[in-house]
Enzyme design. Structure first.
Site, PDB file in Angstrom:
ATOM      1  N   HIS A 161       1.496   4.459  -2.877  1.00  0.00           N
ATOM      2  CA  HIS A 161       1.475   5.918  -2.732  1.00  0.00           C
ATOM      3  C   HIS A 161       2.681   6.556  -3.423  1.00  0.00           C
ATOM      4  O   HIS A 161       2.570   7.623  -4.030  1.00  0.00           O
ATOM      5  CB  HIS A 161       1.476   6.297  -1.255  1.00  0.00           C
ATOM      6  CG  HIS A 161       0.130   6.245  -0.611  1.00  0.00           C
ATOM      7  ND1 HIS A 161      -0.954   6.938  -1.092  1.00  0.00           N
ATOM      8  CD2 HIS A 161      -0.311   5.588   0.497  1.00  0.00           C
ATOM      9  CE1 HIS A 161      -2.003   6.707  -0.317  1.00  0.00           C
ATOM     10  NE2 HIS A 161      -1.636   5.899   0.651  1.00  0.00           N
ATOM     11  N   GLU A 189      -6.142   6.924  -1.432  1.00  0.00           N
ATOM     12  CA  GLU A 189      -6.096   5.754  -0.554  1.00  0.00           C
ATOM     13  C   GLU A 189      -6.644   4.524  -1.270  1.00  0.00           C
ATOM     14  O   GLU A 189      -6.093   3.418  -1.174  1.00  0.00           O
ATOM     15  CB  GLU A 189      -6.892   6.016   0.729  1.00  0.00           C
ATOM     16  CG  GLU A 189      -6.277   7.061   1.642  1.00  0.00           C
ATOM     17  CD  GLU A 189      -4.964   6.615   2.262  1.00  0.00           C
ATOM     18  OE1 GLU A 189      -4.588   5.432   2.119  1.00  0.00           O
ATOM     19  OE2 GLU A 189      -4.311   7.460   2.893  1.00  0.00           O
ATOM     20  N   HIS A 242       0.830  -1.205   0.000  1.00  0.00           N
ATOM     21  CA  HIS A 242       0.000   0.000   0.000  1.00  0.00           C
ATOM     22  C   HIS A 242       0.865   1.256   0.000  1.00  0.00           C
ATOM     23  O   HIS A 242       0.623   2.199  -0.761  1.00  0.00           O
ATOM     24  CB  HIS A 242      -0.904  -0.016   1.237  1.00  0.00           C
ATOM     25  CG  HIS A 242      -1.696   1.238   1.435  1.00  0.00           C
ATOM     26  ND1 HIS A 242      -3.005   1.363   1.037  1.00  0.00           N
ATOM     27  CD2 HIS A 242      -1.362   2.427   2.002  1.00  0.00           C
ATOM     28  CE1 HIS A 242      -3.443   2.572   1.343  1.00  0.00           C
ATOM     29  NE2 HIS A 242      -2.468   3.239   1.937  1.00  0.00           N
ATOM     30  N   GLU A 243       1.898   1.257   0.828  1.00  0.00           N
ATOM     31  CA  GLU A 243       2.775   2.416   0.912  1.00  0.00           C
ATOM     32  C   GLU A 243       3.556   2.615  -0.380  1.00  0.00           C
ATOM     33  O   GLU A 243       3.753   3.753  -0.833  1.00  0.00           O
ATOM     34  CB  GLU A 243       3.717   2.271   2.104  1.00  0.00           C
ATOM     35  CG  GLU A 243       3.032   2.320   3.454  1.00  0.00           C
ATOM     36  CD  GLU A 243       2.092   3.500   3.586  1.00  0.00           C
ATOM     37  OE1 GLU A 243       2.474   4.617   3.172  1.00  0.00           O
ATOM     38  OE2 GLU A 243       0.985   3.315   4.075  1.00  0.00           O
TER      39      GLU A 243
END
Length: 271
Positions: A132, A187, A128-129
């Protein structure tokens, strides 16, 4: 272990947790002239590295033989070059629960997150990071943090140059980076990236579901533990809804395996 700062996976990106950074010297300034400064991806990466270097110096970093580092190496060493990104990673030995990644490819995982997450759950968080970073969500956050730290107004920003920050300003920028937030769309896109990362590498995508369910349980805890964590969750998408989105996609892909009731572990998963 010390506390750090809250807000990444739960969360955001190079933005993290209300922690015990030594920010007594940090500047309290407003943001002006955000659009006046020409700000490239290279600028974002350079400033992100400076901010992360400052954080590394002001937090306890797990050593190379520390069980946390050994575990993260086993999980993530083969992903140092991921999707065109050159990543570096370390573990902060702190009491807060989070992880974050920055525009320069720095990934920082908090030991207390590793204490409650299985390997697949951790990989989902890290994925997930990385999402980003790949989606360049951190660029505007770092630009804003830089202008705050440098106390720039529209006139000074119009010079279109990136100034050198002193130690106090670096602390302020790190704090501003960690206080940043992403939109629900960003997100959601990072969640999608995480799922695709898990699927493409043959990991259990249900790990992403379990990770969100655990974060939801943490947000529901009462008492003193809840205060800072709850503030963070109030500004981020609902973890249960994010877990359900993962479940629906896994079902569609034929990858869903019912994990049963997800609970928080009573003993550390990293020893």
């Amino acid at each position: 272990m010390k506390k750090i700062i809250i807000g990444a996976f739960l969360l955001g990106s190079c933005v993290t947790i209300n922690a015990q950074f030594n920010l007594n010297k940090a500047l309290d300034v407003g943001t002006k002239g955000l659009k006046a400064l020409t700000f490239t991806n290279a600028d974002a990466a350079k400033l992100a590295k400076e901010g992360v270097d400052w954080m590394d110096k002001n937090n306890t970093v797990a050593g190379p033989k520390d069980p946390y580092t050994v575990r993260l190496n086993k999980l993530f060493a083969k992903h140092k070059s991921q999707d065109g990104l050159n990543l570096n990673y370390k573990v902060y030995k702190v009491t807060d629960i989070n992880a974050f990644a920055c525009a320069d490819g720095s990934v920082r995982v908090f030991s207390s997150l590793m204490d409650i997450m299985t390997d697949d759950e951790l990989l989902a968080v890290i994925g997930h990071e990385i999402g980003h970073v790949k989606n360049e969500d951190t660029k505007d956050a770092i630009k804003s943090a830089y202008l705050k730290a440098a106390a720039m107004d529209a006139a000074s920003a119009s010079s279109k140059t990136i100034a050198t920050l002193n130690d106090s300003q670096l602390g302020a920028m790190a704090n501003a980076m960690l206080d940043a937030s992403h939109s629900k769309k960003q997100e959601s896109e990072a969640d999608t990236y995480s799922y695709d990362f898990m699927k493409a590498n043959g990991y259990d995508v249900v790990g992403a579901y379990r990770a969100f369910k655990k974060l939801a349980l943490l947000s529901e805890e009462g008492g003193a533990k809840q205060s800072g964590f709850q503030k963070m969750f109030n500004s981020h998408p609902d973890s249960n809804k994010r877990a359900e989105a993962i479940k629906k996609r896994a079902e569609k892909d034929g990858l869903w395996k019912d994990p049963g009731t997800v609970t928080l572990p009573t003993t550390k998963l990293t020893k």
